[in-house]
Design an enzyme around this catalytic site. Sequence first.
Site, PDB file in Angstrom:
ATOM      1  N   SER A 125      -5.951  -0.449  -5.628  1.00  0.00           N
ATOM      2  CA  SER A 125      -4.763   0.401  -5.777  1.00  0.00           C
ATOM      3  C   SER A 125      -3.909  -0.110  -6.926  1.00  0.00           C
ATOM      4  CB  SER A 125      -3.939   0.385  -4.485  1.00  0.00           C
ATOM      5  OG  SER A 125      -2.663   0.913  -4.769  1.00  0.00           O
TER       6      SER A 125
ATOM      7  N   HIS B 126      -7.744   3.730  -7.052  1.00  0.00           N
ATOM      8  CA  HIS B 126      -6.887   4.366  -6.040  1.00  0.00           C
ATOM      9  C   HIS B 126      -5.480   4.487  -6.619  1.00  0.00           C
ATOM     10  CE1 HIS B 126      -5.713   5.416  -1.889  1.00  0.00           C
ATOM     11  NE2 HIS B 126      -4.593   4.739  -2.133  1.00  0.00           N
TER      12      HIS B 126
ATOM     13  N   ASP C 109      -1.566   5.912  -6.033  1.00  0.00           N
ATOM     14  CA  ASP C 109      -0.600   6.280  -4.994  1.00  0.00           C
ATOM     15  C   ASP C 109       0.577   7.034  -5.589  1.00  0.00           C
ATOM     16  OD1 ASP C 109      -1.646   4.959  -2.540  1.00  0.00           O
ATOM     17  OD2 ASP C 109      -1.569   3.209  -3.853  1.00  0.00           O
TER      18      ASP C 109
ATOM     19  N   MET D 156       4.071   8.928  -4.866  1.00  0.00           N
ATOM     20  CA  MET D 156       5.135   8.979  -3.846  1.00  0.00           C
ATOM     21  C   MET D 156       6.335   9.753  -4.383  1.00  0.00           C
ATOM     22  SD  MET D 156       5.053   5.011  -2.746  1.00  0.00           S
ATOM     23  CE  MET D 156       3.516   4.158  -2.368  1.00  0.00           C
TER      24      MET D 156
ATOM     25  N   HIS E 270      -4.046   9.501  -3.869  1.00  0.00           N
ATOM     26  CA  HIS E 270      -3.456   9.546  -2.527  1.00  0.00           C
ATOM     27  C   HIS E 270      -2.032  10.083  -2.659  1.00  0.00           C
ATOM     28  CE1 HIS E 270      -1.841   6.827   1.016  1.00  0.00           C
ATOM     29  NE2 HIS E 270      -1.685   8.108   1.263  1.00  0.00           N
TER      30      HIS E 270
ATOM     31  N   MET F  31       1.472  10.994  -1.374  1.00  0.00           N
ATOM     32  CA  MET F  31       2.472  10.786  -0.323  1.00  0.00           C
ATOM     33  C   MET F  31       3.682  11.633  -0.700  1.00  0.00           C
ATOM     34  SD  MET F  31       1.753   6.752   0.118  1.00  0.00           S
ATOM     35  CE  MET F  31       0.775   6.778  -1.392  1.00  0.00           C
TER      36      MET F  31
ATOM     37  N   MET G   9      -4.279   5.284   7.434  1.00  0.00           N
ATOM     38  CA  MET G   9      -3.282   4.322   6.936  1.00  0.00           C
ATOM     39  C   MET G   9      -3.219   3.149   7.915  1.00  0.00           C
ATOM     40  SD  MET G   9      -2.135   5.374   4.068  1.00  0.00           S
ATOM     41  CE  MET G   9      -1.088   3.922   3.882  1.00  0.00           C
TER      42      MET G   9
ATOM     43  N   ASP H  53      -6.487   1.969   4.123  1.00  0.00           N
ATOM     44  CA  ASP H  53      -5.493   1.692   3.083  1.00  0.00           C
ATOM     45  C   ASP H  53      -4.269   0.988   3.680  1.00  0.00           C
ATOM     46  OD1 ASP H  53      -3.859   1.766   0.850  1.00  0.00           O
ATOM     47  OD2 ASP H  53      -3.664   3.957   0.804  1.00  0.00           O
TER      48      ASP H  53
HETATM   49  C1  DX5 Z   1       0.797   2.279   0.542  1.00  0.00           C
HETATM   50  C2  DX5 Z   1      -0.277   2.734  -0.404  1.00  0.00           C
HETATM   51  C3  DX5 Z   1      -1.344   1.729  -0.619  1.00  0.00           C
HETATM   52  C4  DX5 Z   1      -0.893   0.412  -1.205  1.00  0.00           C
HETATM   53  C5  DX5 Z   1      -1.752  -0.634  -0.575  1.00  0.00           C
HETATM   54  O1  DX5 Z   1       1.634   3.325   0.852  1.00  0.00           O
HETATM   55  O2  DX5 Z   1      -0.896   3.909   0.077  1.00  0.00           O
HETATM   56  O3  DX5 Z   1      -2.436   2.260  -1.358  1.00  0.00           O
HETATM   57  O4  DX5 Z   1      -0.996   0.336  -2.591  1.00  0.00           O
HETATM   58  O5  DX5 Z   1      -1.271  -1.870  -0.932  1.00  0.00           O
HETATM   59  P1  DX5 Z   1      -1.716  -3.194  -0.204  1.00  0.00           P
HETATM   60  O6  DX5 Z   1      -3.207  -3.304  -0.319  1.00  0.00           O
HETATM   61  O7  DX5 Z   1      -0.985  -4.239  -0.946  1.00  0.00           O
HETATM   62  O8  DX5 Z   1      -1.282  -3.087   1.242  1.00  0.00           O
HETATM   63 ZN    ZN Z   2      -2.813   4.574  -0.947  1.00  0.00          ZN
END
Ligand code: DX5
Ligand code: ZN
Length: 216
Positions: A8, A33, A35, A37, A66, A68, A137, A175
């Site tokens: 990620s 990956h 993320d 948000m 991903h 969010m 998650m 994740d």
């Molecule tokens: C959290 C994200 C993850 C995050 C994971 O909301 O969806 O993808 O980057 O990070 P680690 O592996 O550090 O928990």
């Molecule tokens: Zn993620």
Amino acid sequence: MKHLVAPSLLSADFGKLQKEIEMVNQSQADWFHLDVMDGVFVPNISFGFPVIKYIKEHALKPLDVHLMITQPERYIKDFRKAGADILSIHYEATTHLHRSVYAIKEEGMQAGVVLNPHTPVDMLVDIIKDVDMVLLMSVNPGFGGQSFIENTYHKIAIMKEMILKAGSNTLIEIDGGVSTKNASKLVETGADVLVAGNAVFRSDDPMGTIGALKNL
Ligand code: DX5
Ligand code: ZN
């Protein structure tokens, strides 16, 4: 199938993003990956289209995006244009999940559905055959570097059973809080894809850690 590893980039150093992308290109990672948000669905804001487009220009591996964000169906075409190959949306963020899943597939992407830690896997029983991937998650979404929630193993086992019963090839992705300490148990329980942010990018040897997550 051997499990896949998806670092990620949320935990990467954005001041040297190109170098971080090249490291992942040269590593044993399978996917990037990413993320996204929106500050509404989760209490944090990350990055959007210009950053994803830049990553796409340099990445030699598929982009696992991903989302969010609330009502992710509003932006499916835009994420395809930015370069997403796999697009995952939260069960909790869209009202017409079936329609959204097919809209993702119609754009030529693989469709993933994400469940928050509190959402029972049973909620997917009537859609599991239509979904390419389920992302469970293992932390509350919003931030990297949080502790892994142990109940995830239980959810993976039930999810796997549902997938087998349906005769589907749906992948299970995990994740949040994934590291070399829990990766073997996750894969033994049924995980097909491991996402890791902090464990990779905050380690002294990111490429070695990706290799360790791949060769359990
Ligand atoms: C959290 C994200 C993850 C995050 C994971 O909301 O969806 O993808 O980057 O990070 P680690 O592996 O550090 O928990
Ligand atoms: Zn993620």
